[in-house]
Design a protein around this motif. Structure first.
Motif, PDB file in Angstrom:
ATOM      1  N   LEU A  28       0.830  -1.215   0.000  1.00 58.60           N
ATOM      2  CA  LEU A  28       0.000   0.000   0.000  1.00 58.60           C
ATOM      3  C   LEU A  28       0.862   1.261   0.000  1.00 58.60           C
ATOM      4  CD1 LEU A  28      -2.809  -1.041   2.500  1.00 58.60           C
ATOM      5  CD2 LEU A  28      -2.981  -0.848   0.001  1.00 58.60           C
ATOM      6  N   LEU A  29       1.914   1.259   0.797  1.00 56.33           N
ATOM      7  CA  LEU A  29       2.826   2.406   0.844  1.00 56.33           C
ATOM      8  C   LEU A  29       3.457   2.645  -0.525  1.00 56.33           C
ATOM      9  CD1 LEU A  29       4.608   4.564   2.201  1.00 56.33           C
ATOM     10  CD2 LEU A  29       6.105   2.699   2.951  1.00 56.33           C
ATOM     11  N   ASP A  30       3.927   1.580  -1.157  1.00 56.99           N
ATOM     12  CA  ASP A  30       4.562   1.721  -2.463  1.00 56.99           C
ATOM     13  C   ASP A  30       3.576   2.252  -3.496  1.00 56.99           C
ATOM     14  OD1 ASP A  30       7.112   1.264  -3.927  1.00 56.99           O
ATOM     15  OD2 ASP A  30       5.837  -0.047  -5.131  1.00 56.99           O
ATOM     16  N   ARG A  31       2.330   1.812  -3.439  1.00 57.39           N
ATOM     17  CA  ARG A  31       1.302   2.323  -4.359  1.00 57.39           C
ATOM     18  C   ARG A  31       1.040   3.804  -4.130  1.00 57.39           C
ATOM     19  NH1 ARG A  31      -2.741  -2.658  -3.568  1.00 57.39           N
ATOM     20  NH2 ARG A  31      -1.640  -4.126  -4.917  1.00 57.39           N
ATOM     21  N   GLU A  32       1.070   4.226  -2.872  1.00 59.50           N
ATOM     22  CA  GLU A  32       0.867   5.649  -2.581  1.00 59.50           C
ATOM     23  C   GLU A  32       2.035   6.490  -3.093  1.00 59.50           C
ATOM     24  OE1 GLU A  32       0.889   8.747   1.161  1.00 59.50           O
ATOM     25  OE2 GLU A  32       0.277   6.682   1.575  1.00 59.50           O
ATOM     26  N   VAL A  33       3.237   6.017  -2.854  1.00 58.54           N
ATOM     27  CA  VAL A  33       4.431   6.782  -3.211  1.00 58.54           C
ATOM     28  C   VAL A  33       4.696   6.763  -4.713  1.00 58.54           C
ATOM     29  CG1 VAL A  33       6.923   6.929  -2.877  1.00 58.54           C
ATOM     30  CG2 VAL A  33       5.448   6.432  -0.930  1.00 58.54           C
ATOM     31  N   PHE A  34       4.452   5.639  -5.351  1.00 55.51           N
ATOM     32  CA  PHE A  34       4.720   5.475  -6.784  1.00 55.51           C
ATOM     33  C   PHE A  34       3.447   5.013  -7.503  1.00 55.51           C
ATOM     34  CE2 PHE A  34       8.772   4.557  -4.603  1.00 55.51           C
ATOM     35  CZ  PHE A  34       9.521   5.609  -5.097  1.00 55.51           C
ATOM     36  N   PRO A  35       2.423   5.859  -7.566  1.00 56.19           N
ATOM     37  CA  PRO A  35       1.135   5.417  -8.127  1.00 56.19           C
ATOM     38  C   PRO A  35       1.198   5.019  -9.596  1.00 56.19           C
ATOM     39  CG  PRO A  35       1.124   7.788  -7.756  1.00 56.19           C
ATOM     40  CD  PRO A  35       2.381   7.256  -7.151  1.00 56.19           C
ATOM     41  N   GLU A  36       2.148   5.577 -10.362  1.00 52.76           N
ATOM     42  CA  GLU A  36       2.229   5.255 -11.787  1.00 52.76           C
ATOM     43  C   GLU A  36       2.749   3.844 -12.027  1.00 52.76           C
ATOM     44  OE1 GLU A  36       4.272   7.913 -10.610  1.00 52.76           O
ATOM     45  OE2 GLU A  36       2.591   9.302 -10.699  1.00 52.76           O
ATOM     46  N   GLU A  37       3.719   3.407 -11.223  1.00 50.51           N
ATOM     47  CA  GLU A  37       4.319   2.095 -11.427  1.00 50.51           C
ATOM     48  C   GLU A  37       4.791   1.497 -10.103  1.00 50.51           C
ATOM     49  OE1 GLU A  37       7.179   1.792 -14.520  1.00 50.51           O
ATOM     50  OE2 GLU A  37       5.830   2.588 -16.011  1.00 50.51           O
ATOM     51  N   PRO A  38       3.862   1.127  -9.239  1.00 49.20           N
ATOM     52  CA  PRO A  38       4.274   0.508  -7.970  1.00 49.20           C
ATOM     53  C   PRO A  38       4.750  -0.925  -8.193  1.00 49.20           C
ATOM     54  CG  PRO A  38       1.909   0.430  -8.167  1.00 49.20           C
ATOM     55  CD  PRO A  38       2.410   1.229  -9.348  1.00 49.20           C
ATOM     56  N   TYR A  39       5.539  -1.405  -7.250  1.00 48.32           N
ATOM     57  CA  TYR A  39       5.904  -2.820  -7.283  1.00 48.32           C
ATOM     58  C   TYR A  39       4.654  -3.642  -6.989  1.00 48.32           C
ATOM     59  CZ  TYR A  39      11.014  -2.074  -7.015  1.00 48.32           C
ATOM     60  OH  TYR A  39      12.311  -1.747  -7.267  1.00 48.32           O
ATOM     61  N   PRO A  40       4.410  -4.708  -7.745  1.00 45.66           N
ATOM     62  CA  PRO A  40       3.318  -5.619  -7.384  1.00 45.66           C
ATOM     63  C   PRO A  40       3.667  -6.343  -6.072  1.00 45.66           C
ATOM     64  CG  PRO A  40       4.062  -6.007  -9.637  1.00 45.66           C
ATOM     65  CD  PRO A  40       5.048  -5.075  -9.006  1.00 45.66           C
ATOM     66  N   TYR A  41       2.664  -6.803  -5.379  1.00 43.85           N
ATOM     67  CA  TYR A  41       2.870  -7.515  -4.112  1.00 43.85           C
ATOM     68  C   TYR A  41       3.883  -8.648  -4.278  1.00 43.85           C
ATOM     69  CZ  TYR A  41       2.070 -10.338   0.033  1.00 43.85           C
ATOM     70  OH  TYR A  41       2.254 -11.052   1.181  1.00 43.85           O
ATOM     71  N   PHE A  42       3.726  -9.444  -5.330  1.00 43.10           N
ATOM     72  CA  PHE A  42       4.597 -10.614  -5.472  1.00 43.10           C
ATOM     73  C   PHE A  42       6.059 -10.208  -5.636  1.00 43.10           C
ATOM     74  CE2 PHE A  42       4.041  -9.851  -9.991  1.00 43.10           C
ATOM     75  CZ  PHE A  42       5.221 -10.280 -10.572  1.00 43.10           C
ATOM     76  N   VAL A  43       6.326  -9.063  -6.257  1.00 43.96           N
ATOM     77  CA  VAL A  43       7.711  -8.602  -6.405  1.00 43.96           C
ATOM     78  C   VAL A  43       8.257  -8.174  -5.043  1.00 43.96           C
ATOM     79  CG1 VAL A  43       9.195  -6.836  -7.429  1.00 43.96           C
ATOM     80  CG2 VAL A  43       7.457  -7.977  -8.830  1.00 43.96           C
TER      81      VAL A  43
END
Length: 159
Positions: A28-43
């Motif tokens: 969730l944090l990564d999606r907030e910080v990098f909304p254009e290209e967040p790391y997927p959960y599995f990565v």
């Protein structure tokens, strides 16, 4: 080191290693910080499995407010900063420097020779942060580094 506080909640941000239980919050944090290209959960899951000692978070006791993720070559010749992110409400308070200084200390401690990272050429705040930590930009912007329209500046620090 003095405690870091948020202005709104006055909660101390604790720097700690990530745990398996943090992976949902980290995603969730990564999606907030990098909304254009967040790391997927599995990565993030796989990066946690491979580099658990170099995945640090800032935790206010309720939510994660920042993270740094580093990948290190097996021979420890070099490491790459794979991610550094701080929530919008916590930016410009020294948290990025705090995370980077801690991870750089850990990398020196295991004998890493150099640290590299990439940054968007438009992200002047991040470039300034890295320059303040003695990273130097390689020559020019690398066009299409992450694909079309994804230019990056590569920066390097000799440890």
């Amino acid at each position: 080191m003095t405690a870091l506080h948020t202005h709104r909640t006055a909660r101390r941000l604790r720097l700690r290693g990530v745990t398996e239980a943090d992976l949902d919050a980290l995603t969730l944090l990564d999606r907030e910080v990098f909304p254009e290209e967040p790391y997927p959960y599995f990565v993030l899951r796989q990066l946690f499995d491979v580099y658990p000692d170099h995945l640090l978070v800032l935790d206010d006791g309720i939510a994660l407010k920042g993270y740094v993720l580093v990948g290190t070559a097996p021979d420890k010749s070099r490491s790459w900063i794979l991610g550094l992110g701080i929530t919008r409400d916590e930016r410009r308070r020294g948290h990025g420097s705090r995370l980077m200084l801690e991870v750089l200390k850990r990398l020196r401690g295991i004998g890493v020779g150099e640290v590299l990272l990439t940054v968007s050429p438009a992200n002047t705040a991040a470039i300034q942060l890295y320059e303040n930590l003695d990273f130097a930009a390689e020559k020019g912007v690398r066009k299409g580094y992450f694909g079309p329209e994804a230019d990056r500046l590569v920066m390097r620090l000799q440890l």
